[in-house]
Scaffold this active site. Sequence first.
Site, PDB file in Angstrom:
ATOM      1  N   ARG A 173      -4.569  10.197   9.739  1.00 19.79           N
ATOM      2  CA  ARG A 173      -3.566   9.219  10.175  1.00 19.79           C
ATOM      3  C   ARG A 173      -2.383   9.247   9.223  1.00 19.79           C
ATOM      4  O   ARG A 173      -2.542   9.200   8.003  1.00 19.79           O
ATOM      5  CB  ARG A 173      -4.186   7.820  10.179  1.00 19.79           C
ATOM      6  CG  ARG A 173      -3.197   6.669  10.355  1.00 19.79           C
ATOM      7  CD  ARG A 173      -3.948   5.353  10.399  1.00 19.79           C
ATOM      8  NE  ARG A 173      -3.072   4.187  10.417  1.00 19.79           N
ATOM      9  CZ  ARG A 173      -2.909   3.344   9.395  1.00 19.79           C
ATOM     10  NH1 ARG A 173      -3.565   3.559   8.248  1.00 19.79           N
ATOM     11  NH2 ARG A 173      -2.126   2.304   9.497  1.00 19.79           N
ATOM     12  N   ARG A 177       9.381 -11.410   9.818  1.00 22.20           N
ATOM     13  CA  ARG A 177       9.392 -12.006   8.480  1.00 22.20           C
ATOM     14  C   ARG A 177      10.429 -13.126   8.400  1.00 22.20           C
ATOM     15  O   ARG A 177      11.449 -13.082   9.100  1.00 22.20           O
ATOM     16  CB  ARG A 177       9.712 -10.945   7.419  1.00 22.20           C
ATOM     17  CG  ARG A 177       8.696  -9.801   7.376  1.00 22.20           C
ATOM     18  CD  ARG A 177       9.023  -8.828   6.253  1.00 22.20           C
ATOM     19  NE  ARG A 177       8.121  -7.682   6.279  1.00 22.20           N
ATOM     20  CZ  ARG A 177       6.905  -7.671   5.738  1.00 22.20           C
ATOM     21  NH1 ARG A 177       6.465  -8.765   5.110  1.00 22.20           N
ATOM     22  NH2 ARG A 177       6.128  -6.611   5.801  1.00 22.20           N
ATOM     23  N   LYS A 198      -3.208  -0.352  19.585  1.00 22.74           N
ATOM     24  CA  LYS A 198      -3.848  -1.123  18.518  1.00 22.74           C
ATOM     25  C   LYS A 198      -4.000  -2.571  18.988  1.00 22.74           C
ATOM     26  O   LYS A 198      -3.019  -3.224  19.322  1.00 22.74           O
ATOM     27  CB  LYS A 198      -3.029  -1.044  17.235  1.00 22.74           C
ATOM     28  CG  LYS A 198      -2.966   0.351  16.656  1.00 22.74           C
ATOM     29  CD  LYS A 198      -1.979   0.464  15.520  1.00 22.74           C
ATOM     30  CE  LYS A 198      -2.385  -0.347  14.312  1.00 22.74           C
ATOM     31  NZ  LYS A 198      -1.427  -0.152  13.183  1.00 22.74           N
ATOM     32  N   THR A 251      -9.914  -1.010   9.511  1.00 20.93           N
ATOM     33  CA  THR A 251      -9.476  -2.014   8.538  1.00 20.93           C
ATOM     34  C   THR A 251     -10.603  -2.542   7.661  1.00 20.93           C
ATOM     35  O   THR A 251     -11.579  -3.111   8.154  1.00 20.93           O
ATOM     36  CB  THR A 251      -8.777  -3.222   9.213  1.00 20.93           C
ATOM     37  OG1 THR A 251      -7.887  -2.772  10.233  1.00 20.93           O
ATOM     38  CG2 THR A 251      -7.997  -4.012   8.192  1.00 20.93           C
TER      39      THR A 251
END
Length: 479
Positions: free
Chosen positions: A35, A76, A218, A276
Amino acid sequence: MKRNRKVKILATLGPASSEEAMIEKLHLAGADLFRINMSHASHDLMRTLIARIRSVEARNGRPIGILADLQGPKLRVGKFANTKVTLEPGQTFTLDNNETLGDETRVFLPHPEILEAVKPGHRLLIDDGKLQLRAEQCDGKSIVCTVVAGTSISDRKGVSLPDTLLGVGVLTDKDRADLDAVLATEEVDWVALSFVQRPEDLAEVRKISRGRVGLMSKIEKPQAIDRIEEIIELSDALMVARGDLGVEMPLEAVPGLQKQLTRACRRAGKPVVVATQMLESMITAPVPTRAEVSDVATAVFEGADAIMLSAESASGQYPVEAISTMASIASTVERDPYYSNIIYAQRPQPEATGADAISLAARQIAETLNLAAIVTYTSSGTTGLRASRERPQVPIIALSPIVQTARRLSVCWGMHCVVAQEPTDLDDMVNKACRIVASEGFGKPGDRIIISAGVPLGTPGATNMLRIAYIGPDGQSGV
């Protein structure tokens, strides 16, 4: 190179693993595909890493898949006059479109799509959930919130929106530029799309890529769970991205969702990657925790196609050890006496297609007669995917004349991919299959194999034939 396990290992490349010698060590230790995280990789670095992977592939003679992971929208807050402010639960705090520096009462939110989409009662999670806000008043220009939990907020912290469906697509300008660079190399096999919310999010990537790469969605937002069947149908594969999923959903819900997504993908015949923090402690330690070993084992027991390492292999101190540990856990689980019962209890019903019927029959015959391997000739990869969906006890050898197909199938459970020329006739088809099974170490003279293919030969999507063959003394088909 023969792997003694069915589940595949996806390793992330980074500062600790970008040199060609280290990439080769990771591949030899068990990494089946790599990846490249486009959040951190420039286009020049991406091209360098691809060249190094392909060099390793050429030396070792095994197709290696490459996944380019697009960053997706990074939401953000702006900056504060004093970098950081202290808050108290119960107080009011506002996010708005005022570009001045923030203070204890408000902060700039440079995302008008959030200001327009959030409704009263929606949750806003800041800094991976360390600060939790609840929207009270929304007018499209500001969101007046109540602090639910947490005591501080600082510059440029991330915003998660578990209750809000944003009205914009997931591709940013950076993602479009990265995708163009990825496609221009013609060497990347999969593209991962971050923060998918709905099936429509896949449309733009499909239009741009035109089938040149596999599309991996994802799953890291609650909105995607609500329409997961549609997303699976439009995706080529799924990644259970447990990091962001665990921020936007209750942590205790993630293990159950992992099982649901794994099984849904298997029913659909689409590869699924579990990712993860699988061996997080190995970033700084040479051995994992017992809980991490159990976590990896659970994904293998569930029948995931691939398990992924992130920082462990990208920036950790022990990248090779992390790969070796993950491979060892997977191999041990697959030898466990309960493994086959768990895998086969989840077996989905075959769909009413020729490819599914052939794949089902091949598995049943192979297991009934204790054959050495199932060999499938596949040009597009579809037949290989259907064979993998059956989760047979015997190895699957996928023979393809197209190297891109073999590389893409490297993410699939139980698939050993070999690039081989299209057979000229049926005898050549059988001889080639027997010879490759023997030379790759999956069978020996006297063993039997079963071969699935399409007649006329070389016709994509026309799998319609099964053939049982003996491996002769010279590695060719016996009588």
